[in-house]
Structure formats: C-alpha cells, structure tokens
Design a protein around this motif. Structure first.
Motif, PDB file in Angstrom:
ATOM      1  N   GLN A  44      -4.418   6.773   5.053  1.00  0.00           N
ATOM      2  CA  GLN A  44      -4.018   7.239   6.378  1.00  0.00           C
ATOM      3  C   GLN A  44      -3.098   6.231   7.071  1.00  0.00           C
ATOM      4  OE1 GLN A  44      -7.999   7.886   7.856  1.00  0.00           O
ATOM      5  NE2 GLN A  44      -7.917  10.077   7.421  1.00  0.00           N
ATOM      6  N   GLN A  45      -3.395   4.957   6.929  1.00  0.00           N
ATOM      7  CA  GLN A  45      -2.567   3.920   7.547  1.00  0.00           C
ATOM      8  C   GLN A  45      -1.175   3.884   6.916  1.00  0.00           C
ATOM      9  OE1 GLN A  45      -3.169   2.140  10.289  1.00  0.00           O
ATOM     10  NE2 GLN A  45      -1.127   1.254  10.122  1.00  0.00           N
ATOM     11  N   ALA A  46      -1.118   3.994   5.593  1.00  0.00           N
ATOM     12  CA  ALA A  46       0.169   3.974   4.902  1.00  0.00           C
ATOM     13  C   ALA A  46       1.020   5.178   5.303  1.00  0.00           C
ATOM     14  CB  ALA A  46      -0.040   3.941   3.393  1.00  0.00           C
ATOM     15  N   VAL A  47       0.402   6.351   5.385  1.00  0.00           N
ATOM     16  CA  VAL A  47       1.126   7.559   5.791  1.00  0.00           C
ATOM     17  C   VAL A  47       1.639   7.402   7.216  1.00  0.00           C
ATOM     18  CG1 VAL A  47       0.890  10.030   6.297  1.00  0.00           C
ATOM     19  CG2 VAL A  47      -0.062   9.091   4.178  1.00  0.00           C
ATOM     20  N   LYS A  48       0.801   6.865   8.094  1.00  0.00           N
ATOM     21  CA  LYS A  48       1.207   6.649   9.488  1.00  0.00           C
ATOM     22  C   LYS A  48       2.408   5.706   9.557  1.00  0.00           C
ATOM     23  CE  LYS A  48      -0.653   5.133  13.917  1.00  0.00           C
ATOM     24  NZ  LYS A  48      -1.822   4.616  14.632  1.00  0.00           N
ATOM     25  N   GLU A  49       2.380   4.628   8.786  1.00  0.00           N
ATOM     26  CA  GLU A  49       3.490   3.675   8.776  1.00  0.00           C
ATOM     27  C   GLU A  49       4.772   4.329   8.265  1.00  0.00           C
ATOM     28  OE1 GLU A  49       2.304   0.206   6.561  1.00  0.00           O
ATOM     29  OE2 GLU A  49       0.622  -0.197   7.929  1.00  0.00           O
ATOM     30  N   MET A  50       4.654   5.136   7.212  1.00  0.00           N
ATOM     31  CA  MET A  50       5.840   5.805   6.670  1.00  0.00           C
ATOM     32  C   MET A  50       6.400   6.816   7.665  1.00  0.00           C
ATOM     33  SD  MET A  50       5.139   6.249   2.581  1.00  0.00           S
ATOM     34  CE  MET A  50       3.393   6.628   2.603  1.00  0.00           C
TER      35      MET A  50
ATOM     36  N   MET B 171       0.811  -1.193   0.000  1.00  0.00           N
ATOM     37  CA  MET B 171       0.000   0.000   0.000  1.00  0.00           C
ATOM     38  C   MET B 171       0.862   1.269   0.000  1.00  0.00           C
ATOM     39  SD  MET B 171      -2.968   1.291  -0.212  1.00  0.00           S
ATOM     40  CE  MET B 171      -3.691  -0.313  -0.315  1.00  0.00           C
ATOM     41  N   LYS B 172       1.994   1.230   0.719  1.00  0.00           N
ATOM     42  CA  LYS B 172       2.845   2.412   0.786  1.00  0.00           C
ATOM     43  C   LYS B 172       3.348   2.818  -0.601  1.00  0.00           C
ATOM     44  CE  LYS B 172       5.176   0.469   4.112  1.00  0.00           C
ATOM     45  NZ  LYS B 172       6.207   0.155   5.092  1.00  0.00           N
ATOM     46  N   GLU B 173       3.658   1.825  -1.422  1.00  0.00           N
ATOM     47  CA  GLU B 173       4.136   2.145  -2.770  1.00  0.00           C
ATOM     48  C   GLU B 173       3.035   2.793  -3.605  1.00  0.00           C
ATOM     49  OE1 GLU B 173       7.240   2.258  -3.886  1.00  0.00           O
ATOM     50  OE2 GLU B 173       7.742   1.696  -1.840  1.00  0.00           O
ATOM     51  N   GLN B 174       1.806   2.365  -3.415  1.00  0.00           N
ATOM     52  CA  GLN B 174       0.688   2.992  -4.130  1.00  0.00           C
ATOM     53  C   GLN B 174       0.519   4.446  -3.692  1.00  0.00           C
ATOM     54  OE1 GLN B 174      -3.090   1.028  -4.378  1.00  0.00           O
ATOM     55  NE2 GLN B 174      -2.172  -0.986  -4.624  1.00  0.00           N
ATOM     56  N   VAL B 175       0.655   4.691  -2.398  1.00  0.00           N
ATOM     57  CA  VAL B 175       0.534   6.061  -1.895  1.00  0.00           C
ATOM     58  C   VAL B 175       1.665   6.929  -2.438  1.00  0.00           C
ATOM     59  CG1 VAL B 175       0.634   7.498   0.192  1.00  0.00           C
ATOM     60  CG2 VAL B 175      -0.798   5.436   0.158  1.00  0.00           C
ATOM     61  N   LYS B 176       2.874   6.396  -2.476  1.00  0.00           N
ATOM     62  CA  LYS B 176       3.994   7.140  -3.046  1.00  0.00           C
ATOM     63  C   LYS B 176       3.753   7.434  -4.524  1.00  0.00           C
ATOM     64  CE  LYS B 176       7.475   5.328   0.136  1.00  0.00           C
ATOM     65  NZ  LYS B 176       8.679   4.475   0.254  1.00  0.00           N
TER      66      LYS B 176
END
Length: 92
Positions: A48-54, A1-6
C-alpha cells in the motif's frame, strides 16, 4: 520496495491463477501468501505504501466518492449544459 511491487504486477499480469488469487485475497495473510507464491516478500502495508508513493510521483490523487460520482455522469446539470436541458428535444 516500488520495484518489487512493479515486479509483482508483471508476474500477476502473466499468471491468471495468481491474478485471481490476488483479486480475491481478503485477509492480510491471503495477500502475503500470494506475494510469497510470486517469489517475493513484502507485506500488504509495504504494498500500500509503495502504491501510494507511485501515485504521488505520477501526480495521481485518490478520488473521493463525490469525485467518482461527478466523473461517472452524476455531476450537477446546469441550464447552460444542453445535454441536461429538460426542454431540449431528445434524439439526433
């Protein structure tokens, strides 16, 4: 998911109209519409979860209102701080 957000960030960075819609998205549906128009598929909660993890991985903590007040010049003045001394002459 983080890569999708990026990937999403890269897309809105290159498209001013998409960026504007992103910043103005108030509802979950508007947010997810912007994501869909960027060619991606994730929910606001996923985002929101991905941003929090990053943020956690980068060692970035969310600042409280009190923290923000302090870093924007609203911290307490002490006599040992010459910039806060009311007796100190102003000017260069």
């Amino acid at each position: 998911m983080k890569e999708q957000v990026k990937d999403f960030w890269r897309k809105i960075d290159q498209d001013e109209a998409l960026k504007q819609r992103f910043t103005e998205a108030g509802s979950k549906e508007e947010f997810e519409g912007v994501v869909k128009d960027a060619g991606l598929a994730f929910t606001r909660e996923d985002y929101q979860q991905a941003v929090k993890e990053m943020q956690q991985e980068a060692g970035i903590e969310k600042l409280t209102d009190d923290d923000l007040h302090k870093v924007t010049g609203g911290g307490s003045c002490t006599p040992c701080n010459p910039h806060c001394d009311p007796q100190r002459p102003k000017g260069p």
